[in-house]
Design an enzyme around this catalytic site. Structure first.
Site, short mmCIF file in Angstrom:
data_model
loop_
_atom_site.label_atom_id
_atom_site.label_comp_id
_atom_site.label_asym_id
_atom_site.label_seq_id
_atom_site.Cartn_x
_atom_site.Cartn_y
_atom_site.Cartn_z
N SER A 198 0.85 -1.20 0.00
CA SER A 198 0.00 0.00 0.00
C SER A 198 0.88 1.24 0.00
CB SER A 198 -0.90 0.02 1.24
OG SER A 198 -1.63 1.23 1.32
N TYR A 242 -2.07 -0.26 10.15
CA TYR A 242 -2.17 -0.72 8.76
C TYR A 242 -0.92 -0.30 7.99
CZ TYR A 242 -3.88 -1.34 4.01
OH TYR A 242 -4.02 -1.73 2.70
#
Length: 267
Positions: free
Chosen positions: A129, A142
């Site tokens: 990501s 995250y």
């Protein structure tokens, strides 16, 4: 000869887009889901695999090898989101997201590598990501899982280089998927010191995902990588400002970059 591909987390979102696109290109694709159902909706075979359960990983990989005799591409896409202030997020939930996003991906790589080494060929694509390039407020855990996977990839690709195997990272930005529905949300506690700022950022996150890019763009990049003899180590797929934010972090003083993030997230 058609490439044999395994895509984890392929029942929806980015994983489904990748598996569907590669299948349309003539690849033999096996997608995975923890609980496969409605298989007729898919243009590829959907099989059971839970990245938290080693027996299901090994069963899925062995099933493919028994049918096809080889495995050319692994797309490590399965993952989960998590939001919340670091102080208020349960540590068990932090461990759970690391187990899925980092250790789960590593365990699938471990299952695929012996066959790829035997073939002296193979490509592993880890979906990370753009959030993994920076510590984002209320998404710190995250970001940390994806940053960790990026670094593990850098190390592993050197270790397997002599076996003809390529391992690369593809870091998406915001995409229009249902990731928010499967995300662990630390509750917005009524008496929390972070109540207003956290709620504002939850609303921003949902807006960004809702207005995100088409997952087909990720599928196209993955297809390109599978047809590149010497792929790059890192690929970023997102809007201009998302990718430019990584450049800014590299060139700006830390505190200047921090102020930009705080302004963007209304903090």
């Amino acid at each position: 000869m058609s490439k044999i591909v395994l895509v984890t987390g392929a029942s929806s979102g980015i994983g489904k887009a990748i598996a569907t696109f590669l299948s349309a290109k003539g690849y033999i694709v096996y997608g995975t889901s923890r609980n496969p159902k409605n298989e007729k909706e898919f243009s590829f075979e959907l099989i059971a695999l839970d990245v938290l359960k080693l027996d299901t990983i090994n069963t899925a990989v062995n099933y493919i090898l028994e049918k096809e005799g080889r495995l050319d591409v692994l797309v490590n896409n399965a993952g989960m989101g998590i939001t919340g202030p670091v102080e208020e997020t349960p540590t068990d939930e932090m461990r759970a997201v690391f187990n899925t996003n980092l250790f789960g991906a590593i365990d699938v790589m471990k299952a695929a590598l012996p066959q790829m080494r035997k073939q002296n060929a193979g490509t592993i694509i880890n979906v990370t990501s753009i959030a993994g390039y920076m510590g984002l407020p209320f998404r710190g855990l995250y970001s940390a899982t994806k940053a960790a996977l990026e670094i593990v990839t850098e190390a592993a690709r050197i270790e397997v280089k002599n076996f003809g195997i390529e391992i690369v990272n593809v870091a998406p930005g915001d995409f229009a998927t249902n990731i928010a529905a499967g995300r662990y949300h630390t509750p917005v506690f009524e008496n929390s010191a972070y109540k207003e700022d956290y709620q504002t950022n939850l609303d921003l996150m949902d807006a960004h995902v809702g207005g995100g890019m088409n997952p087909l763009e990720m599928a196209k990049i993955v297809y390109k990588i599978t047809n590149t003899k010497r792929p790059k180590i890192h690929y970023k797929v997102g809007g201009f400002m998302e990718k430019f934010s990584i450049v800014l972090k590299r060139i700006l003083p830390d505190k200047v970059y921090e102020k930009l993030l705080m302004k963007h997230y209304k903090l």
